[in-house]
Write a protein that holds these residues in place. Structure first.
Motif, PDB file in Angstrom:
ATOM      1  N   PHE A   1      53.826 -33.359 -22.036  1.00  0.00           N
ATOM      2  CA  PHE A   1      53.478 -32.738 -20.763  1.00  0.00           C
ATOM      3  C   PHE A   1      53.233 -33.852 -19.737  1.00  0.00           C
ATOM      4  N   TRP A   2      53.087 -33.466 -18.463  1.00  0.00           N
ATOM      5  CA  TRP A   2      52.723 -34.442 -17.423  1.00  0.00           C
ATOM      6  C   TRP A   2      51.516 -35.241 -17.896  1.00  0.00           C
ATOM      7  N   GLN A   3      51.519 -36.538 -17.618  1.00  0.00           N
ATOM      8  CA  GLN A   3      50.335 -37.348 -17.952  1.00  0.00           C
ATOM      9  C   GLN A   3      49.637 -37.819 -16.678  1.00  0.00           C
ATOM     10  N   GLU A   4      49.852 -37.093 -15.617  1.00  0.00           N
ATOM     11  CA  GLU A   4      49.314 -37.438 -14.298  1.00  0.00           C
ATOM     12  C   GLU A   4      47.786 -37.326 -14.269  1.00  0.00           C
TER      13      GLU A   4
ATOM     14  N   THR B   1      50.490 -46.336 -22.023  1.00  0.00           N
ATOM     15  CA  THR B   1      50.894 -46.931 -20.746  1.00  0.00           C
ATOM     16  C   THR B   1      50.604 -46.046 -19.539  1.00  0.00           C
ATOM     17  N   TRP B   2      50.242 -46.692 -18.461  1.00  0.00           N
ATOM     18  CA  TRP B   2      50.128 -46.037 -17.164  1.00  0.00           C
ATOM     19  C   TRP B   2      50.277 -47.079 -16.067  1.00  0.00           C
ATOM     20  N   PRO B   3      51.115 -46.904 -15.043  1.00  0.00           N
ATOM     21  CA  PRO B   3      52.109 -45.834 -14.929  1.00  0.00           C
ATOM     22  C   PRO B   3      53.090 -45.843 -16.119  1.00  0.00           C
TER      23      PRO B   3
ATOM     24  N   GLY C   1      46.738 -41.013 -17.574  1.00  0.00           N
ATOM     25  CA  GLY C   1      46.883 -41.224 -16.127  1.00  0.00           C
ATOM     26  C   GLY C   1      45.543 -41.185 -15.423  1.00  0.00           C
ATOM     27  N   GLY C   2      44.770 -40.140 -15.711  1.00  0.00           N
ATOM     28  CA  GLY C   2      43.454 -40.002 -15.100  1.00  0.00           C
ATOM     29  C   GLY C   2      42.514 -41.102 -15.568  1.00  0.00           C
ATOM     30  N   GLY C   3      42.599 -41.418 -16.854  1.00  0.00           N
ATOM     31  CA  GLY C   3      41.742 -42.460 -17.421  1.00  0.00           C
ATOM     32  C   GLY C   3      41.972 -43.800 -16.737  1.00  0.00           C
ATOM     33  N   ALA C   4      43.242 -44.081 -16.462  1.00  0.00           N
ATOM     34  CA  ALA C   4      43.588 -45.365 -15.828  1.00  0.00           C
ATOM     35  C   ALA C   4      43.250 -45.335 -14.338  1.00  0.00           C
TER      36      ALA C   4
END
Lengths: 439, 315
Positions: free
Chosen positions: A390-393, A127-129, A92-95
């Motif tokens: 875990f959350w991938q936010e 994938t993200w989102p 998530g952060g990477g994207a």
């Protein structure tokens, strides 16, 4: 004149033939955690070096410092890594922060299909989102938290007899979390071969991600989940549900009644040490370590057995593993993409598994011989069928540290109740999601 | 003109430069010497401080360069001061500070007093005693984790030998009540020699004739200690407390290696907590406010303490 032109053309062709690979040859740096599969990747990458002319350099960081080191590198726009095998939660952060190159166009151009990789791994690592066809990594290393045990102790007639008389059933690898607890308690402080042994080595580490990865291995099967409705961040009733509370209480009981003394801050290394030194009958750890454990001359081979994380209300395992991404700040993105193209080939993926890496490619996983190719291969397939992460936010680090604190406070430091720990966790996470503008 | 270094330098100065300098006032020359230092101080200390104060009123996150930075007034300060977890880390820090200073001064002074006696092997003992402070805190933290290990640790076996209790029946690092003491013990072990050296300097600065005069007056050893040694040593003791206090307030490496702030957050000192907020959670604005609060606290306390120290010196 004709001869001169021919000579000139020949010289040009010869020069381009000699110079072209040199002009394009790059030194690529691949960053990952320092652990067994990293050594396998070094071996595997020699083939890429021979084929492409590029040279590979590796930057491996021990797990407890891996996130800290690599996230600092990304956040500062560092050029150390051209390729990064980053943890699943970083996607998530990477994207969103522009650290990773989006790979969709590259995959389309090179004919790399995400259908060729296990769906759970594509969802988790790429994938993200989440769940959308926006890819920032190629699934590189499938992994989940599993268990291994002292098969030779389990098979001892006197041990089997004692267990049967205590529990009225045969001693065998546990099928449920409750059975796991019973077996661990049975071995706790039991004398075997003249030495005091203990039940299980579990994760209790405070600083990075240890206790969260360990506790969720009990909490997921018993009923913990992050949201009531996926994507809505409605945590009340999910994170602190009666099942989640029961799961956390269960983990504390496992820690208090069935682990060796002094394991208050233990993660992967300590789990391996406890098992290899003959302290414990069972230990949790990532599947990535299983090939090395099986090959161990003292406690591997016939002495070791493996089992998937036992279910309870449902079958579930804590997800590990990583995808491989191209770092957006790299000056050698073309060469890095070449590596990904090479790595995605089925033949390379097959070698990856043979060397000790966990391929996510369906051609490897669906091969009829896969389940019998290693004593833990079938358990790996089972685990990957029920993985939860875990959350991938983008705010994953903040979310993780909050959970680390709340769980360690309750499980190890005896502060408050499980209900209070999870209620406070919701407060922490709510604050984070509010800051993020998601609530 | 005699051949001194000063005259040689004067002779070597080119006439054009000499003329320019001759035209400058003493004040101007003083500024020329001081300016580089002031510039360095501004760049390295003052500017970052002002920048941190500025950030403390924002929601800035260093890991989100693309996110819009908003000024949120005193919200970060309000959050920190009303957060019960932050107050727990303050309590843990206060416990650590008080007891480490207490034991270090007590033991350090006692050791200095003993070392100050002239006896055979005095130098060897001094060298042995100062060895711990020569080690790296990370190394000390690491090897004490082994000493504290309940199954194989020498510390537990030592306690077991002295008391008869089972060595694996208690965990210095893993137990909520013992863990705060485990870090106090290690820090005391490591830094007491430093306090001892300061105290020793103080003891050796007391002139012998004062004791000789006291002997003539038939003052007892106890009386000499209370009326000569302690008052004359007091400025040195206060200096030792100041150094130990500042050093231990920013304690990080040793405790991280030893307990990682655990179990739970029992040994999570403010420096560890601040580092987590700033460089793991990346709440830069929040961490800046946190750092400013700590800075004001330490600066305030240190200023009061230095004033007290000066008064003691003046007596």
């Amino acid at each position: 004149m004709k001869t001169a032109k021919l000579l000139a053309a020949t010289a040009l062709v010869a020069a381009s033939g000699v110079l072209a690979p040199q002009a394009q040859a790059d030194e690529l740096t691949l960053c990952w955690a320092a652990w067994d599969p990293a050594n396998a990747l070094v071996e595997l990458s020699k083939e890429f070096e021979a084929q492409s002319g590029h040279t590979m350099k590796f930057e491996f960081v021990p797990w407890p410092n891996f996130a800290d080191r690599m996230l600092n590198e990304l956040n500062s726009g560092g050029k150390l890594c051209d390729l990064l095998i980053g943890d699943s939660q970083w996607i998530g952060g990477g994207a969103e922060n522009g650290h990773y190159v989006k790979l969709n166009d590259f995959f389309d151009k090179e004919g790399i299909s995400m259908d060729d990789f296990a769906p759970a791994t594509v969802y988790a690592y790429s994938t993200w989102p989440k769940g959308t066809p926006n890819y920032y990594a190629l699934p590189a290393m499938g992994d989940a938290n599993g268990w291994f045990y002292r098969k030779d102790w389990f098979e001892k007639p006197e041990i089997q007899e004692a267990f049967k008389s205590e529990h009225g059933r045969d001693l065998a690898p546990p099928k449920t979390q409750m059975e796991l607890l019973e077996i661990a308690q049975f071995f706790q402080e039991r004398e075997i071969d003249g030495q005091k042994r203990y039940g299980a080595a579990i994760f209790t580490e405070r600083g990075s991600e240890g206790i969260t990865m360990g506790a969720t291995s009990s909490m997921y099967p018993i009923g913990f989940k992050y949201e009531m409705t996926p994507g809505k961040y409605d945590m009340e009733g999910a994170v602190n549900s009666p099942e989640a509370v029961a799961g956390l209480e269960f983990y504390k009981e496992l820690y208090k009644t069935a682990t060796p003394p002094g394991y208050t801050d233990s993660y992967m290394e300590q789990s391996l040490d406890a098992f290899k030194s003959g302290q414990v009958a069972m230990a949790m750890n990532w599947f990535a370590f299983f090939p090395g454990l099986y090959a161990d001359p003292d406690t591997g081979g016939d002495k070791i057995g493996f089992f998937v994380n036992p279910g309870q209300a449902k079958e579930a395992s804590t997800l590990g593993g990583q995808g491989i991404s191209v770092v957006a700040y790299s000056d050698k993105q073309e060469a890095a993409l070449e590596y990904i193209k090479w790595f995605a080939q089925p033949s390379v993926q097959s070698k990856w598994w043979d060397l000790g890496g966990y391929s996510c490619h369906v051609s490897v996983l669906n091969d009829p011989s896969f389940a019998d190719s290693a004593p833990f291969a079938s358990d790996f397939l089972l685990a990957m069928d029920g993985v939860m992460d875990f959350w991938q936010e983008p705010a994953y680090a903040e979310l993780l540290l909050a959970m680390q604190k709340r769980l360690h406070d309750y499980v190890v430091a005896d502060q408050g109740t499980a209900q209070e720990a999870l209620d406070k966790l919701i407060e922490d996470w709510t604050e984070t999601f509010e800051d993020e503008g998601k609530l | 003109m005699s051949d001194t270094p000063f005259n040689r330098a004067a002779k070597a100065t080119p006439p054009s430069v000499a003329a320019k300098i001759r035209g400058l006032s003493d004040r101007a020359i003083a500024w020329i010497f001081v300016l580089p230092t002031i510039f360095l101080l501004l760049a390295v200390n003052i500017f970052p401080l002002i920048w941190t104060i500025n950030l403390s009123f924002t929601n800035f996150r260093a890991n989100r360069p693309n996110r819009e930075v908003e000024y949120i007034g005193l919200r970060n300060y309000e959050r920190i001061l009303t957060d019960s977890d932050i107050w727990l880390t303050m309590q843990a820090t206060a416990h650590f500070l008080f007891w480490t200073i207490f034991f270090q001064v007590l033991i350090g002074f006692a050791l200095a007093w003993l070392i100050n006696r002239k006896f055979k092997g005095n130098d060897l003992w001094t060298t042995l005693i100062v060895l711990p402070m020569m080690l790296s805190p990370a190394v000390v933290g690491n090897f004490w984790t082994f000493l504290y290990q309940p199954q194989i640790g020498l510390f537990n076996y030592g306690i077991s030998f002295l008391t008869g209790i089972d060595p694996s029946s208690f965990q210095m690092i893993g137990d909520v009540t013992l863990a705060p003491w485990s870090i106090v013990i290690v820090d005391t072990w490591m830094w007491t020699p430093f306090v001892m050296l300061i105290c020793l300097a103080g003891l050796r600065s007391i002139p012998d004739y004062i004791y000789e005069a006291a002997e003539i007056d038939r003052a007892s050893k106890w009386r000499q200690f209370w009326t000569i040694t302690l008052p004359m040593e007091l400025p040195f003791l206060m200096l030792a407390v100041l150094f130990s206090g500042i050093e231990n307030f920013k304690m990080y490496d040793l405790v991280v290696q030893l307990t990682g702030g655990g179990p739970g957050s029992i040994t999570e000192l403010t420096s560890i907590n601040l580092k987590r907020e700033a460089f793991e959670k990346w709440r830069t604005g929040y961490a800046s406010a946190y750092a400013i609060i700590l800075f004001v606290t330490v600066f305030g306390l240190a200023s009061i303490y230095v004033k007290a120290l000066n008064k003691v010196k003046e007596r």
